[in-house]
Design an enzyme around this catalytic site. Structure first.
Site, PDB file in Angstrom:
ATOM      1  N   LYS A 124      31.882  40.213  39.607  1.00 28.20           N
ATOM      2  CA  LYS A 124      33.157  39.705  39.070  1.00 28.20           C
ATOM      3  C   LYS A 124      34.130  40.868  39.022  1.00 28.20           C
ATOM      4  CE  LYS A 124      34.832  35.854  37.339  1.00 28.20           C
ATOM      5  NZ  LYS A 124      34.396  34.477  37.604  1.00 28.20           N
ATOM      6  N   ASP A 164      39.683  33.127  40.163  1.00 33.85           N
ATOM      7  CA  ASP A 164      39.272  32.768  38.794  1.00 33.85           C
ATOM      8  C   ASP A 164      40.602  32.580  38.048  1.00 33.85           C
ATOM      9  OD1 ASP A 164      36.700  32.652  36.984  1.00 33.85           O
ATOM     10  OD2 ASP A 164      38.152  33.736  35.773  1.00 33.85           O
TER      11      ASP A 164
END
Ligand code: NDP
Ligand code: 2IT
Length: 444
Positions: A124, A164
């Protein structure tokens, strides 16, 4: 392994990382029993090697705004685990981004990606750049400056970022353009790309659709029909929008949406036409959800949370810890039968306890929202094959994957009384795959 000892040690080493510790606590508590049945895991200290990221890169991102001011943001990429495939996971651009939040997301991603049945490790990244109020040109310059550092860490067989919060098709395209210029390579290094340059059909829809496919699997275990069910959806971004789209298609009634300013409650239901308006408002005009209430004459609650309203089904689709113990109690008391998480870790541990004690259907994000990254995996496959599948092909694969994830939850999470503990099921299912791969690959 003694979970409390491991947790105490992590708390001591990372005292300022509450979200990371929250995510790790949940997983370790779920897997303790299974882990302890495998002495070989403990011998190779699998647990610490799984909790601590392989690599964390942080960098300064410098960019110039429209007024000529020089701005500095932080940029990060957490490469958590690549035991089963290249690091894979989104990028988040939001003022709240910090190492704790990205570490929790990368940790969760590792188990989620294992559940998808596809060969993807977990990662991430992101920045504390806040896109709200920024012009298109500013977003482009920021993305270019961000990629000027990020490109050193990623690659189609190394680490494949995607979107995201705050990173959608527009940002992915700018990031891709800069990566291509820096490397002179046209490769599938990011997913969520535009359809004209290697994106997969259904990827924009996949997280929301996938969450509803998972919800349908859960409802099937209780012979409940989704038709006519009142659904509380939070957020109004990518995940919330396509959650609503699928609900409308299936004859359910989404009645709420929110953003960080407040929420709307539309008792007549958000129709296709109203959703088209939301998509235009949020994706093109980049306006506020309050404007929906002004246009359609419904209730708007500034600063409130959608969980104050009664509903049959709750679909948290905004951000972490957006649904607390009190919200959960209210939902259960007012007849909520199912909660399926589009967002990552939206329910606090207290909320999860309430749902599980009441034995309602409750699916954690790492199972329910895995359709997004799964379809990213399908985008990677299509890029490698240098061809693209039809909408139907991708959608059918997505349905199959969500059904397989549900199957893994049932396999590992069914309790003696028949109640399916989806948290336990998802955590053990994801863990066992990563653990076996790590064991096979030696101490690294
Ligand atoms: P978007 O940026 O498209 O939308 C986010 C929405 O949530 C916006 O309505 C935003 O409101 C709201 N929101 C964000 N942060 C906060 C906050 N701190 N407080 C209140 N509201 C907030 O993001 P996505 O829809 O892509 O992501 C939503 C969730 O789904 C996240 O948890 C993400 O990690 C998760 N997820 C996303 C996937 C994807 O494919 N995109 C895949 C799997 C999970 P505002 O505009 O006011 O900020
Ligand atoms: O949280 C997530 O799974 C995502 N934001 C999607 C990641 C991806 O690589 O598609």
């Amino acid at each position: 392994m003694k979970v409390q000892e491991v947790l105490n040690d992590l708390r001591r080493r990372f005292p300022n990382e509450p979200e990371y510790l929250q995510a790790v606590t949940e997983v370790l508590e779920s897997i303790e029993e299974v882990y302890n049945q495998h002495p070989e895991f403990e011998k190779s200290n699998l647990i610490e090697r799984l909790c601590i990221a392989d690599r964390i890169s942080s960098f300064r991102v410098t960019w110039v705004d429209d007024k000529g001011k020089v701005n500095v943001n932080m940029g990060y990429r957490i490469q958590h685990n690549n035991a089963i495939g290249p690091y894979k996971g989104g990028l988040r651009f939001h003022a709240s981004v910090n190492p704790s939040i990205l570490k929790f997301l990368a940790f969760e991603q590792t188990f989620k990606n294992a559940l998808t049945t596809l060969p993807m490790g977990g990662g991430k990244g992101g920045s504390d750049f806040h896109p709200r109020g920024k012009s298109n040109a500013e977003v482009m310059r920021f993305c270019q400056a961000f990629m000027l550092e990020l490109w050193k860490h990623i690659g189609p067989d190394t680490d494949v970022p995607a979107g995201d919060i705050g990173v959608g098709g527009r940002e992915v395209a700018y990031l891709f353009g800069m990566y291509k210029k820096l490397t002179k390579e046209f490769t599938g290094v990011l997913t969520g790309k535009g359809m004209e340059f290697g994106g997969s059909l259904i990827r924009p829809e996949a997280t929301g659709y996938g969450n509803i496919y998972f919800l349908l699997e859960m409802l099937k275990t209780k012979n409940i029909d989704i038709k006519g069910k009142k659904c509380l959806v939070s957020g109004s971004g990518n995940v919330a929008q396509y959650t609503c789209e699928k609900l409308i298609e299936l004859g359910a009634l989404p009645v709420t949406l929110s953003d960080s300013d407040g929420y709307i409650y539309d008792p007549d239901g958000i129709t296709r036409e109203k959703l088209d308006y939301v998509m235009e408002l949020k994706n093109i005009e980049r306006g506020r959800i309050r404007e929906y209430a002004e246009k359609y004459g419904c209730k708007y609650v500034p600063g409130g949370r959608v969980w104050s309203e009664p509903g049959d089904i709750a679909l948290p689709s905004a951000t972490q810890n957006e649904l607390n113990g009190d919200d959960a109690k209210r939902l259960v008391e007012t007849g909520c039968i199912a909660v399926s998480e589009g967002a990552n870790m939206p329910s606090t541990p207290e909320a999860i306890e309430v749902f599980q004690k009441a034995k309602i259907l409750y699916a954690p994000g790492k199972a329910a929202n895995a359709g997004g990254v799964a379809t990213s995996g399908l985008e990677m496959t299509q890029n490698s094959l240098r061809l693209s599948w039809t909408k139907e092909e991708v959608d059918n694969k997505l349905k199959q994957i969500m059904s397989d994830i549900h199957g893994q939850c049932v396999k590992y999470g069914t309790e003696k009384d028949g109640y399916i503990n989806y948290v336990k099921g998802a955590n053990i299912g994801g863990f066992m795959k990563v653990a076996k791969a790590m064991m096979a690959q030696g101490i690294i």
